[in-house]
Scaffold this active site. Structure first.
Site, short mmCIF file in Angstrom:
data_model
loop_
_atom_site.label_atom_id
_atom_site.label_comp_id
_atom_site.label_asym_id
_atom_site.label_seq_id
_atom_site.Cartn_x
_atom_site.Cartn_y
_atom_site.Cartn_z
N GLU A 31 -21.99 -20.53 -19.00
CA GLU A 31 -21.38 -19.19 -19.04
C GLU A 31 -19.87 -19.40 -19.18
O GLU A 31 -19.11 -19.32 -18.22
CB GLU A 31 -21.77 -18.42 -17.78
CG GLU A 31 -23.28 -18.20 -17.72
CD GLU A 31 -23.81 -17.79 -16.37
OE1 GLU A 31 -23.00 -17.47 -15.48
OE2 GLU A 31 -25.05 -17.79 -16.19
N TYR A 58 12.23 14.42 -20.29
CA TYR A 58 10.97 14.02 -20.93
C TYR A 58 9.74 14.28 -20.06
O TYR A 58 8.66 14.58 -20.56
CB TYR A 58 11.00 12.54 -21.28
CG TYR A 58 11.86 12.16 -22.46
CD1 TYR A 58 12.62 13.10 -23.15
CD2 TYR A 58 11.90 10.84 -22.89
CE1 TYR A 58 13.40 12.75 -24.23
CE2 TYR A 58 12.68 10.46 -23.96
CZ TYR A 58 13.43 11.42 -24.63
OH TYR A 58 14.20 11.06 -25.70
N ARG A 62 9.23 17.89 -20.89
CA ARG A 62 9.15 18.21 -22.32
C ARG A 62 8.01 17.47 -23.02
O ARG A 62 7.42 17.97 -23.98
CB ARG A 62 10.49 17.88 -22.99
CG ARG A 62 10.64 18.47 -24.36
CD ARG A 62 11.92 18.14 -25.09
NE ARG A 62 12.95 17.46 -24.34
CZ ARG A 62 13.79 16.60 -24.91
NH1 ARG A 62 13.68 16.28 -26.19
NH2 ARG A 62 14.74 16.02 -24.19
N ASN A 84 -29.71 -9.29 -13.82
CA ASN A 84 -28.97 -9.16 -15.08
C ASN A 84 -28.78 -7.68 -15.39
O ASN A 84 -29.75 -6.91 -15.36
CB ASN A 84 -29.73 -9.82 -16.23
CG ASN A 84 -29.44 -11.30 -16.36
OD1 ASN A 84 -29.94 -11.95 -17.26
ND2 ASN A 84 -28.64 -11.85 -15.47
N TYR A 123 -36.78 -18.44 -21.26
CA TYR A 123 -35.66 -18.43 -20.31
C TYR A 123 -35.85 -17.41 -19.20
O TYR A 123 -36.13 -16.23 -19.45
CB TYR A 123 -34.33 -18.14 -21.02
CG TYR A 123 -33.20 -17.97 -20.02
CD1 TYR A 123 -32.71 -19.06 -19.31
CD2 TYR A 123 -32.69 -16.71 -19.71
CE1 TYR A 123 -31.72 -18.91 -18.34
CE2 TYR A 123 -31.69 -16.55 -18.76
CZ TYR A 123 -31.22 -17.66 -18.08
OH TYR A 123 -30.26 -17.50 -17.12
N PHE A 151 -26.08 -8.35 -21.25
CA PHE A 151 -25.51 -8.22 -19.90
C PHE A 151 -23.99 -8.40 -19.89
O PHE A 151 -23.35 -8.16 -18.88
CB PHE A 151 -26.13 -9.26 -18.97
CG PHE A 151 -26.17 -10.65 -19.56
CD1 PHE A 151 -25.02 -11.30 -19.95
CD2 PHE A 151 -27.38 -11.30 -19.73
CE1 PHE A 151 -25.05 -12.57 -20.49
CE2 PHE A 151 -27.42 -12.58 -20.27
CZ PHE A 151 -26.26 -13.22 -20.65
N HIS A 195 -28.46 -15.54 -5.21
CA HIS A 195 -27.36 -14.88 -5.91
C HIS A 195 -26.69 -13.79 -5.06
O HIS A 195 -25.72 -13.19 -5.52
CB HIS A 195 -27.86 -14.28 -7.22
CG HIS A 195 -28.05 -15.31 -8.31
ND1 HIS A 195 -28.81 -16.43 -8.13
CD2 HIS A 195 -27.57 -15.37 -9.59
CE1 HIS A 195 -28.80 -17.15 -9.24
NE2 HIS A 195 -28.06 -16.53 -10.13
#
Length: 503
Positions: A413, A280, A283, A198, A56, A329, A86
């Protein structure tokens, strides 16, 4: 002082990263790192010669195209096509300090010898870092699943002489900078594009940057809250160790301890109090600030693991003679941590804004809106509006990104982390927190002046002296935007020893 940091297998801490960045150290690959990179590349080359089966991303397409076999003569084009195709980031540009951190973390991850990259590829990234050649990267485009594909593609484009970089304060074409240094574009070999794209370096760079800033702001939140307590003429009893040792959360104990240290020697805290209890927001400072400290501590551990990890795919294991495709990844650990951080920081801003509100409310012998002649003067009425607006925005930004997922790549994916969105939101939240704390400091500084002639502790008095040099007390209405900006810059430039920031 050593001006060079050697990339090696030594465990990096966030404090070490801060030191590398703040001291402007240059990077160099240690002999160990060079050997790791070269051995892995040699193994992969030999493997490709001896075997023809599909692996791959090395001799196949990517994502749902993983079943498409690529011929050996097209492997370089395959990797370069991957980087170019990409590079689909858009939106705002990533801050340059985070880009530089991305470079460092990508170099670190590739240096372990599980990624199969060329030594010259990693060395070119080192050269970019050392010469402040910072790729133009965009905040939008990553799903935080197959790594930060789009941002890391933009990070990698200059290796090919493509895309743009910042150099000498200008945005220029990468090809121009390569020509200036007489560098030829890198010819990517099998797997290299995938190794570069990746990875989680976008998420982890944001996460590291935010965590370092959060550690500092957590300390400042304690100090500013203590000044507010003094301005409000609050009680010291809620910070007694007796209370906190019977509910021993680490952050809670440390917050109370720190506030007691800040108050040491104060005349204001020692004077007789007429009120039995404080609201608060005063405190419960140890409980609220402490819970956020514990969250920051958790995120810090996640980030430390991540910056010392290999997060590309597939991974090359020389000793076991295997190339394994997995999912390192995937950004889920970071997505959850960054969402947690966003919630924790939002809460620090929320309680800070409430203290600001109490200070301007005209109680505890303080004038309404902390100014003389209220009515004629509006004083600090509107900075609280601003703080409230920002605190509300933080609550909206703190909605978790990690609970979302959108299927991509034709269903290959099918679960993504959305950690990149968590990362960019978290940076906005921590910057917003700094603004809210700056506004509280403006109010606290004004409020404590009404306790004169009583003095607070030496530490607080010295801190306020420095602060008032750039944000003087308000005697009559003026444009407070300038004071708010100056207050933010004061906190941003304030230097704290990192030893003090340990929770």
């Amino acid at each position: 002082m050593d001006t060079i940091h050697y990339i090696s297998s030594e465990t990096l801490s966030l404090e070490m990263l801060q030191e590398i960045l703040s001291q402007h150290k240059t990077l160099a690959l240690s002999e160990e790192a060079q050997n790791n990179i070269q051995k892995c590349r040699t193994y992969l080359d030999e493997k490709m010669k001896a075997h023809d089966e599909p692996i791959y991303g090395i001799n196949t397409g990517f994502g749902s195209l993983c079943t498409v076999k690529i011929s050996s003569e097209n492997l370089t084009q395959l990797q370069e096509n991957l980087v170019k195709s990409h590079a689909c980031g858009i939106g705002e540009e990533v801050p340059l300090e985070i880009v530089k951190l991305m470079l460092l973390l990508k170099i670190q991850s590739l240096s372990y010898g599980y990624s199969g990259v060329q030594l010259q590829t990693v060395q070119r990234l080192v050269d970019f870092y050392n010469h402040d050649i910072l790729p133009v990267i965009y905040t939008q485009g990553s799903l935080g699943a197959s790594g930060d594909l789009a941002p890391l593609a933009h990070l990698s484009l200059p290796l090919l002489g493509e895309g743009e970089v910042y150099f000498d304060g200008k945005k220029v074409a990468s090809a121009e900078v390569l020509a200036k240094f007489n560098w030829i574009p890198i010819a990517l070999q099998s797997k290299e594009g995938l190794a570069l794209l990746n990875g989680t370096q976008f998420m982890s760079a944001y996460g590291t940057f935010v965590t370092l800033k959060a550690m500092k702001l957590s300390w400042l939140a304690d100090l500013i809250a203590t000044i507010s307590l003094e301005g409000f003429d609050g009680r010291k009893e809620p910070f007694s160790e007796l209370i906190h040792f019977i509910r021993p959360h680490k952050g809670q104990i440390n917050t109370a301890m720190r506030i007691n240290e800040f108050l040491e020697g104060s005349e204001i805290i020692a004077q007789h109090k007429t009120q039995v209890q404080d609201p608060y927001s005063f405190r419960c400072i140890p409980q609220v600030h402490g819970a956020s400290k514990d969250a920051i501590d958790y995120v810090k551990k996640v980030m430390k693991t991540e910056i010392n990890s290999v997060t590309d795919n597939p991974n090359v294991f020389i000793e076991s003679d295997q190339i394994i495709s997995g999912g390192n990844f995937h950004g889920q650990p970071l997505a959850l941590a960054l969402d947690f951080m966003g919630i924790a920081l939002s809460e620090l801003g929320s309680i800070s804004e409430r203290r600001t509100y109490q200070l301007i409310s005209g109680t505890r012998n303080l004038p309404a809106f902390l100014v003389n002649n209220p009515g004629l003067n509006s004083g600090f009425m509107i900075p609280q509006y601003t703080a409230a607006s920002i605190a509300s925005q933080n609550k909206q930004l703190a909605t978790p990104a990690s609970i979302d997922s959108i299927v991509s790549s034709n269903g290959q994916e099918d679960h993504v982390s959305m950690g990149a969105n968590a990362a960019t939101k978290c940076l906005r939240i921590v910057d917003n927190l700094e603004r809210i704390l700056a506004i509280e400091l403006m109010n606290a500084s004004q409020a404590i002046s009404y306790r004169s002639p009583l003095k607070s502790s030496l530490l607080i008095e010295q801190f306020l002296q420095s602060y008032r040099a750039i944000c003087p007390l308000v005697t009559e209405d003026r444009i407070l935007h300038t004071d708010m900006v100056n207050s933010v810059e004061f906190l941003g430039s304030f230097q704290i020893d990192f030893d003090l920031l340990e929770n």
